[in-house]
Enzyme design. Sequence first.
Site, PDB file in Angstrom:
ATOM      1  N   CYS A  26      59.373 103.384  66.115  1.00 13.66           N
ATOM      2  CA  CYS A  26      60.184 102.928  64.968  1.00 13.66           C
ATOM      3  C   CYS A  26      59.891 103.726  63.711  1.00 13.66           C
ATOM      4  O   CYS A  26      60.608 103.588  62.710  1.00 13.66           O
ATOM      5  CB  CYS A  26      59.951 101.441  64.721  1.00 13.66           C
ATOM      6  SG  CYS A  26      60.124 100.440  66.206  1.00 13.66           S
ATOM      7  N   ASN A  52      67.036  95.299  66.070  1.00 11.57           N
ATOM      8  CA  ASN A  52      66.024  96.314  65.800  1.00 11.57           C
ATOM      9  C   ASN A  52      66.341  97.517  66.685  1.00 11.57           C
ATOM     10  O   ASN A  52      66.215  97.443  67.907  1.00 11.57           O
ATOM     11  CB  ASN A  52      64.650  95.709  66.121  1.00 11.57           C
ATOM     12  CG  ASN A  52      63.504  96.697  66.001  1.00 11.57           C
ATOM     13  OD1 ASN A  52      63.689  97.902  66.078  1.00 11.57           O
ATOM     14  ND2 ASN A  52      62.302  96.168  65.839  1.00 11.57           N
ATOM     15  N   HIS A 101      62.122  99.742  57.895  1.00 12.52           N
ATOM     16  CA  HIS A 101      62.506  99.617  59.303  1.00 12.52           C
ATOM     17  C   HIS A 101      62.982  98.187  59.541  1.00 12.52           C
ATOM     18  O   HIS A 101      62.344  97.228  59.103  1.00 12.52           O
ATOM     19  CB  HIS A 101      61.312  99.956  60.190  1.00 12.52           C
ATOM     20  CG  HIS A 101      61.499  99.551  61.613  1.00 12.52           C
ATOM     21  ND1 HIS A 101      62.644  99.840  62.317  1.00 12.52           N
ATOM     22  CD2 HIS A 101      60.697  98.850  62.460  1.00 12.52           C
ATOM     23  CE1 HIS A 101      62.537  99.336  63.537  1.00 12.52           C
ATOM     24  NE2 HIS A 101      61.373  98.727  63.650  1.00 12.52           N
TER      25      HIS A 101
HETATM   26  C1  LIG Z   1      58.752  88.256  68.001  1.00 12.02           C
HETATM   27  C2  LIG Z   1      58.696  87.300  66.822  1.00 12.02           C
HETATM   28  C3  LIG Z   1      60.067  87.101  66.210  1.00 12.02           C
HETATM   29  C4  LIG Z   1      58.177  85.958  67.296  1.00 12.02           C
HETATM   30  O1  LIG Z   1      58.098  85.072  66.206  1.00 12.02           O
HETATM   31  P1  LIG Z   1      56.769  84.242  65.958  1.00 12.02           P
HETATM   32  O2  LIG Z   1      57.038  83.384  64.824  1.00 12.02           O
HETATM   33  O3  LIG Z   1      55.623  85.217  65.834  1.00 12.02           O
HETATM   34  O4  LIG Z   1      56.672  83.438  67.298  1.00 12.02           O
HETATM   35  P2  LIG Z   1      55.374  83.077  68.128  1.00 12.02           P
HETATM   36  O5  LIG Z   1      55.120  84.152  69.106  1.00 12.02           O
HETATM   37  O6  LIG Z   1      54.271  82.687  67.187  1.00 12.02           O
HETATM   38  O7  LIG Z   1      55.893  81.792  68.863  1.00 12.02           O
HETATM   39  C5  LIG Z   1      56.184  80.598  68.148  1.00 12.02           C
HETATM   40  C6  LIG Z   1      56.739  79.601  69.106  1.00 12.02           C
HETATM   41  O8  LIG Z   1      58.038  80.018  69.523  1.00 12.02           O
HETATM   42  C7  LIG Z   1      58.089  80.135  70.959  1.00 12.02           C
HETATM   43  N1  LIG Z   1      58.912  81.278  71.286  1.00 12.02           N
HETATM   44  C8  LIG Z   1      58.553  82.559  71.490  1.00 12.02           C
HETATM   45  N2  LIG Z   1      59.618  83.298  71.749  1.00 12.02           N
HETATM   46  C9  LIG Z   1      60.682  82.484  71.710  1.00 12.02           C
HETATM   47  C10 LIG Z   1      62.050  82.660  71.889  1.00 12.02           C
HETATM   48  N3  LIG Z   1      62.590  83.863  72.164  1.00 12.02           N
HETATM   49  N4  LIG Z   1      62.855  81.581  71.756  1.00 12.02           N
HETATM   50  C11 LIG Z   1      62.379  80.367  71.480  1.00 12.02           C
HETATM   51  N5  LIG Z   1      61.064  80.141  71.303  1.00 12.02           N
HETATM   52  C12 LIG Z   1      60.234  81.170  71.410  1.00 12.02           C
HETATM   53  C13 LIG Z   1      56.655  80.306  71.381  1.00 12.02           C
HETATM   54  O9  LIG Z   1      56.465  79.845  72.695  1.00 12.02           O
HETATM   55  C14 LIG Z   1      55.928  79.448  70.384  1.00 12.02           C
HETATM   56  O10 LIG Z   1      56.026  78.092  70.774  1.00 12.02           O
HETATM   57  P3  LIG Z   1      54.818  77.059  70.505  1.00 12.02           P
HETATM   58  O11 LIG Z   1      54.672  77.008  69.014  1.00 12.02           O
HETATM   59  O12 LIG Z   1      55.329  75.801  71.106  1.00 12.02           O
HETATM   60  O13 LIG Z   1      53.636  77.652  71.193  1.00 12.02           O
HETATM   61  C15 LIG Z   1      57.742  87.844  65.726  1.00 12.02           C
HETATM   62  O14 LIG Z   1      56.410  87.784  66.152  1.00 12.02           O
HETATM   63  C16 LIG Z   1      58.057  89.242  65.332  1.00 12.02           C
HETATM   64  O15 LIG Z   1      59.127  89.545  64.865  1.00 12.02           O
HETATM   65  N6  LIG Z   1      57.089  90.156  65.481  1.00 12.02           N
HETATM   66  C17 LIG Z   1      57.294  91.514  65.131  1.00 12.02           C
HETATM   67  C18 LIG Z   1      58.218  92.117  66.115  1.00 12.02           C
HETATM   68  C19 LIG Z   1      58.629  93.467  65.723  1.00 12.02           C
HETATM   69  O16 LIG Z   1      58.932  93.706  64.578  1.00 12.02           O
HETATM   70  N7  LIG Z   1      58.639  94.350  66.680  1.00 12.02           N
HETATM   71  C20 LIG Z   1      59.077  95.637  66.521  1.00 12.02           C
HETATM   72  C21 LIG Z   1      58.106  96.385  65.731  1.00 12.02           C
HETATM   73  S1  LIG Z   1      58.686  97.870  65.460  1.00 12.02           S
END
Ligand SMILES: CC(C)(COP(=O)(O)OP(=O)(O)OC[C@H]1O[C@@H](n2cnc3c(N)ncnc32)[C@H](O)[C@@H]1OP(=O)(O)O)[C@@H](O)C(=O)NCCC(=O)NCCS
Length: 334
Positions: free
Chosen positions: A124, A290, A259
């Site tokens: 990215c 993304n 990004h």
């Molecule tokens: C991926 C992302 C959106 C997840 O959001 P988050 O708030 O961190 O979510 P978590 O992993 O902490 O999960 C929170 C809850 O949602 C749930 N969950 C995870 N993915 C899910 C989905 N797709 N749909 C619904 N629920 C989901 C988890 O099981 C967790 O449940 P719990 O609280 O009961 O355990 C976030 O971490 C993110 O954007 N990270 C950066 C990603 C990124 O930018 N990547 C590219 C980099 S270049």
Amino acid sequence: MTTPQITPPQGAAHARLVGIGAYRPERVVTNDEICERIDSTDQWIRERSGIESRRFADPDVSVTDMAEAASREALERAELTGADIDAVIVATVTHPYQTPSSAALLAHRLDATPAAAFDISAACAGYCHGVGLASDMVRGGSARNVLVVGVEKLSDFTDPTDRSTAFIFGDGAGAVVIGPSDVPGIGPTLWGSDGSAWDVISQKHSWIDVRDHTTEWPALRMAGQSVFRWAVWQMAPVARKAMEAAGIEPGDLAAFIPHQANNRITDAMVKQLGLPEHVPVARDIVTTGNTSAASIPLAMHRMLDDGTVAPGGLALQIGFGAGLVYAAQVVVVP
Ligand SMILES: CC(C)(COP(=O)(O)OP(=O)(O)OC[C@H]1O[C@@H](n2cnc3c(N)ncnc32)[C@H](O)[C@@H]1OP(=O)(O)O)[C@@H](O)C(=O)NCCC(=O)NCCS
């Protein structure tokens, strides 16, 4: 006998973005469609990422096809042809050939041959790496005009049943021509890496594992929370340093184009940077997802086209992702 002195390369005084182009695949993929394969909801995806829809390219459209479409527009806007291009840099992690590069084929298709051509793997952050390299090449004298493309077909490398990645990624391409300038058009590039976090976003398996039939397709996997924390806490200071290196205050900016990883990461960066309210912030992720290396030029292209930013304004751009790697610079919008 004295050794003759080598003639040093002669570069331009400065470099700038001369023209920009974009390619967005036609097919719109809604959150509801993504949720047919994962246990999630439209509401969860909107709230956690900001994404409402993304675009997926058709199976017969390649990374190089998308790069070509974006490049043709960038050349047209720069009022140049392929023959004017001395080097083609393609930033991508989804060109499905280990070798040869997408860039060599792209140079051929654009009639830029024998331009230097190579791909860079900086995920990215690839586009901002390309902009930094191209700027140094123009000023260093190894090229007069450089085509820099960020392009991804992430739909080929995402597991549609993996709820930690399936909703994030999209396809697209953005391209810029970087050429000589009488005044500074690209500030110093702040870049770096942290390979201790090599595995937080990565291809699941190596090609060797695939060859040996010990595994399935090596789609991308991501430890979302680790990436999120790193981006939120480590990237705002990098963006601030890029502004300081360019001698620019937050209030001088005409746009902030991070990004498009996640709208919540963008929100946190805006807060940490203390950006004044009048500075428009790129939110292309809402309908694009993304698109990794393509996200920054796609977002800039949209902001130009909808009049959010005018040519000549200063934009702070920062890319960050798998490696982990990052790169940021202030540029004058073409
Ligand atoms: C991926 C992302 C959106 C997840 O959001 P988050 O708030 O961190 O979510 P978590 O992993 O902490 O999960 C929170 C809850 O949602 C749930 N969950 C995870 N993915 C899910 C989905 N797709 N749909 C619904 N629920 C989901 C988890 O099981 C967790 O449940 P719990 O609280 O009961 O355990 C976030 O971490 C993110 O954007 N990270 C950066 C990603 C990124 O930018 N990547 C590219 C980099 S270049």
